[in-house]
Design an enzyme around this catalytic site. Structure first.
Site, PDB file in Angstrom:
ATOM      1  N   THR A 159       0.861  -1.190   0.000  1.00 55.99           N
ATOM      2  CA  THR A 159       0.000   0.000   0.000  1.00 55.99           C
ATOM      3  C   THR A 159       0.900   1.243   0.000  1.00 55.99           C
ATOM      4  O   THR A 159       2.116   1.136  -0.057  1.00 55.99           O
ATOM      5  CB  THR A 159      -0.924   0.007   1.241  1.00 55.99           C
ATOM      6  OG1 THR A 159      -0.121  -0.162   2.408  1.00 55.99           O
ATOM      7  CG2 THR A 159      -1.957  -1.103   1.166  1.00 55.99           C
ATOM      8  N   THR A 203       2.778   4.699  -3.819  1.00 54.45           N
ATOM      9  CA  THR A 203       3.252   4.013  -5.029  1.00 54.45           C
ATOM     10  C   THR A 203       2.157   3.184  -5.717  1.00 54.45           C
ATOM     11  O   THR A 203       1.928   3.351  -6.920  1.00 54.45           O
ATOM     12  CB  THR A 203       4.478   3.135  -4.689  1.00 54.45           C
ATOM     13  OG1 THR A 203       5.421   3.948  -3.985  1.00 54.45           O
ATOM     14  CG2 THR A 203       5.121   2.552  -5.939  1.00 54.45           C
ATOM     15  N   ASP A 208       2.113  -6.298   4.279  1.00 51.90           N
ATOM     16  CA  ASP A 208       2.346  -5.827   5.642  1.00 51.90           C
ATOM     17  C   ASP A 208       1.078  -5.197   6.221  1.00 51.90           C
ATOM     18  O   ASP A 208       0.056  -5.081   5.521  1.00 51.90           O
ATOM     19  CB  ASP A 208       3.539  -4.849   5.700  1.00 51.90           C
ATOM     20  CG  ASP A 208       3.431  -3.701   4.691  1.00 51.90           C
ATOM     21  OD1 ASP A 208       2.321  -3.478   4.152  1.00 51.90           O
ATOM     22  OD2 ASP A 208       4.439  -3.012   4.445  1.00 51.90           O
ATOM     23  N   ASN A 233      14.618   5.247   2.914  1.00 55.04           N
ATOM     24  CA  ASN A 233      15.877   4.704   3.450  1.00 55.04           C
ATOM     25  C   ASN A 233      16.189   3.312   2.885  1.00 55.04           C
ATOM     26  O   ASN A 233      17.031   2.607   3.413  1.00 55.04           O
ATOM     27  CB  ASN A 233      15.834   4.665   4.988  1.00 55.04           C
ATOM     28  CG  ASN A 233      14.756   3.729   5.521  1.00 55.04           C
ATOM     29  OD1 ASN A 233      14.040   3.088   4.758  1.00 55.04           O
ATOM     30  ND2 ASN A 233      14.633   3.640   6.834  1.00 55.04           N
ATOM     31  N   HIS A 255      14.064   0.737   2.665  1.00 53.28           N
ATOM     32  CA  HIS A 255      13.333  -0.402   3.235  1.00 53.28           C
ATOM     33  C   HIS A 255      12.309  -0.974   2.252  1.00 53.28           C
ATOM     34  O   HIS A 255      11.856  -0.293   1.342  1.00 53.28           O
ATOM     35  CB  HIS A 255      12.680  -0.042   4.579  1.00 53.28           C
ATOM     36  CG  HIS A 255      11.454   0.816   4.500  1.00 53.28           C
ATOM     37  ND1 HIS A 255      11.366   2.039   5.116  1.00 53.28           N
ATOM     38  CD2 HIS A 255      10.253   0.641   3.898  1.00 53.28           C
ATOM     39  CE1 HIS A 255      10.166   2.551   4.903  1.00 53.28           C
ATOM     40  NE2 HIS A 255       9.472   1.724   4.161  1.00 53.28           N
ATOM     41  N   GLY A 300       8.626  -3.344   2.581  1.00 54.17           N
ATOM     42  CA  GLY A 300       7.704  -3.735   3.639  1.00 54.17           C
ATOM     43  C   GLY A 300       8.116  -2.922   4.851  1.00 54.17           C
ATOM     44  O   GLY A 300       8.214  -1.702   4.783  1.00 54.17           O
ATOM     45  N   GLU A 349      13.508  -2.770   7.658  1.00 55.31           N
ATOM     46  CA  GLU A 349      14.284  -1.523   7.730  1.00 55.31           C
ATOM     47  C   GLU A 349      15.782  -1.842   7.603  1.00 55.31           C
ATOM     48  O   GLU A 349      16.187  -3.007   7.756  1.00 55.31           O
ATOM     49  CB  GLU A 349      14.008  -0.847   9.076  1.00 55.31           C
ATOM     50  CG  GLU A 349      12.562  -0.383   9.276  1.00 55.31           C
ATOM     51  CD  GLU A 349      12.275   0.982   8.648  1.00 55.31           C
ATOM     52  OE1 GLU A 349      13.078   1.479   7.840  1.00 55.31           O
ATOM     53  OE2 GLU A 349      11.213   1.542   8.977  1.00 55.31           O
ATOM     54  N   LYS A 381      12.635   9.363  -3.671  1.00 56.27           N
ATOM     55  CA  LYS A 381      13.155   7.989  -3.753  1.00 56.27           C
ATOM     56  C   LYS A 381      14.495   7.922  -4.479  1.00 56.27           C
ATOM     57  O   LYS A 381      15.080   6.832  -4.596  1.00 56.27           O
ATOM     58  CB  LYS A 381      12.142   7.087  -4.475  1.00 56.27           C
ATOM     59  CG  LYS A 381      10.751   7.065  -3.864  1.00 56.27           C
ATOM     60  CD  LYS A 381      10.747   6.393  -2.499  1.00 56.27           C
ATOM     61  CE  LYS A 381       9.419   6.519  -1.778  1.00 56.27           C
ATOM     62  NZ  LYS A 381       8.394   5.622  -2.254  1.00 56.27           N
TER      63      LYS A 381
HETATM   64  C1  GLP Z   1       5.967   2.116   3.895  1.00 56.69           C
HETATM   65  C2  GLP Z   1       5.367   0.711   3.867  1.00 56.69           C
HETATM   66  C3  GLP Z   1       5.665  -0.017   2.597  1.00 56.69           C
HETATM   67  C4  GLP Z   1       5.605   0.934   1.415  1.00 56.69           C
HETATM   68  C5  GLP Z   1       6.742   1.917   1.520  1.00 56.69           C
HETATM   69  C6  GLP Z   1       6.715   3.019   0.468  1.00 56.69           C
HETATM   70  O1  GLP Z   1       6.655   2.345   5.065  1.00 56.69           O
HETATM   71  N1  GLP Z   1       5.757  -0.111   4.967  1.00 56.69           N
HETATM   72  O2  GLP Z   1       4.766  -1.075   2.448  1.00 56.69           O
HETATM   73  O3  GLP Z   1       5.704   0.210   0.232  1.00 56.69           O
HETATM   74  O4  GLP Z   1       6.858   2.459   2.813  1.00 56.69           O
HETATM   75  O5  GLP Z   1       5.583   3.832   0.606  1.00 56.69           O
HETATM   76  P1  GLP Z   1       5.122   4.892  -0.493  1.00 56.69           P
HETATM   77  O6  GLP Z   1       4.716   4.111  -1.690  1.00 56.69           O
HETATM   78  O7  GLP Z   1       3.961   5.647   0.120  1.00 56.69           O
HETATM   79  O8  GLP Z   1       6.286   5.769  -0.772  1.00 56.69           O
END
Ligand code: GLP
Length: 241
Positions: free
Chosen positions: A36, A39, A66, A133, A135, A137, A140, A200
């Site tokens: 979620t 992205t 997750d 950073n 990560h 899911g 970390e 990113k």
């Molecule tokens: C979050 C979630 C991830 C997600 C990621 C990127 O912390 N744990 O599941 O894919 O960071 O999020 P976004 O797509 O909002 O940048």
């Protein structure tokens, strides 16, 4: 690693949509695991439109990577997100929908339960977003590449990203997440990591140009036999070529 470079967020969404639609059409009983956040929002909304136009997902299984530890009804929860952008919008539901329970009292039992489901439903596609950073899911920086489903403490940058994405007060922003570990992520037939936007760019540079290191969890995905990285111009802006 297959690297796909696209112009912007909408092009990334279209690319993801093409992959998912093709997968569902060629294998109706596919097991698709979603993430979620910002992205995949476009993908989920576009996929919902396809379903409402007739794409048959009645034999497919959808699950998630997750879930925040917090309120199931909270705007941030994976449960709420998936419903808002997909399950509440589509006229037809997948055969199976699996998600972790944000409110599970017994976290160990919840992990065991979800691990059993995942063992029963090997994923055809695992979709991932990229943390600023590095990560994936809630794996970390510093997480072992042998990690299995666990409850992770979010790093400060992750808490801030969640806070900003959902416009939350700091106190109400979740600090922990249930997450698939690398073991569950890497068993998918195809692992797709998508990244869009300038925030990113540093993480993308480290993944593409750096080595495989626990400091950049997503770098480990490069060891997967069928890893697809989709990046747009902004997220690719720091790459040397
Ligand atoms: C979050 C979630 C991830 C997600 C990621 C990127 O912390 N744990 O599941 O894919 O960071 O999020 P976004 O797509 O909002 O940048």
């Amino acid at each position: 690693m297959k690297l796909i470079r696209v112009s912007n967020y909408d092009a990334m969404t279209q690319c993801l949509l093409d992959i998912f639609v093709k997968q569902i059409k060629s294998k109706p009983d596919s097991v698709l695991s979603f993430t979620t956040g910002a992205t995949p929002k476009g993908l989920l909304e576009s996929l919902a439109k396809e379903v409402n136009k007739g794409l048959d997902i009645s034999k497919s299984t959808f699950c998630n990577l997750d879930e925040y530890v917090g309120k199931k009804s909270g705007i941030y929860s994976v449960y709420s997100f998936m419903h808002r952008h997909f399950y509440d919008v589509v006229k037809q539901h997948p055969k199976n929908i699996f998600m972790l329970d944000a409110e599970a009292k017994d976290k160990i039992a919840e992990i065991k339960k979800y691990a059993q489901i995942l063992a029963q439903y090997p994923r055809d596609i695992q979709l991932l977003g990229l943390g600023t950073n590095g990560h994936v899911g809630a794996n970390e920086p510093g997480t072992s590449f042998n990690s299995t489903l666990f409850v992770a403490d979010s790093h400060e940058s992750t808490i801030k990203a969640t806070q900003n994405l959902f416009n939350l007060k700091y106190e109400e922003t979740p600090r922990q997440m249930f997450t698939m570990g690398f073991k569950e992520i890497m068993v998918a037939e195809c692992v797709i990591l998508a990244a869009s936007g300038k925030s990113k760019a540093e993480a993308v540079k480290k993944v593409v140009e750096g080595g495989v290191t626990k400091d950049v969890p997503a770098s480990y995905l490069k060891t997967h036999k069928n890893f697809v990285l989709i990046i747009d111009e902004d997220s690719a802006s720091l790459l040397s070529k």
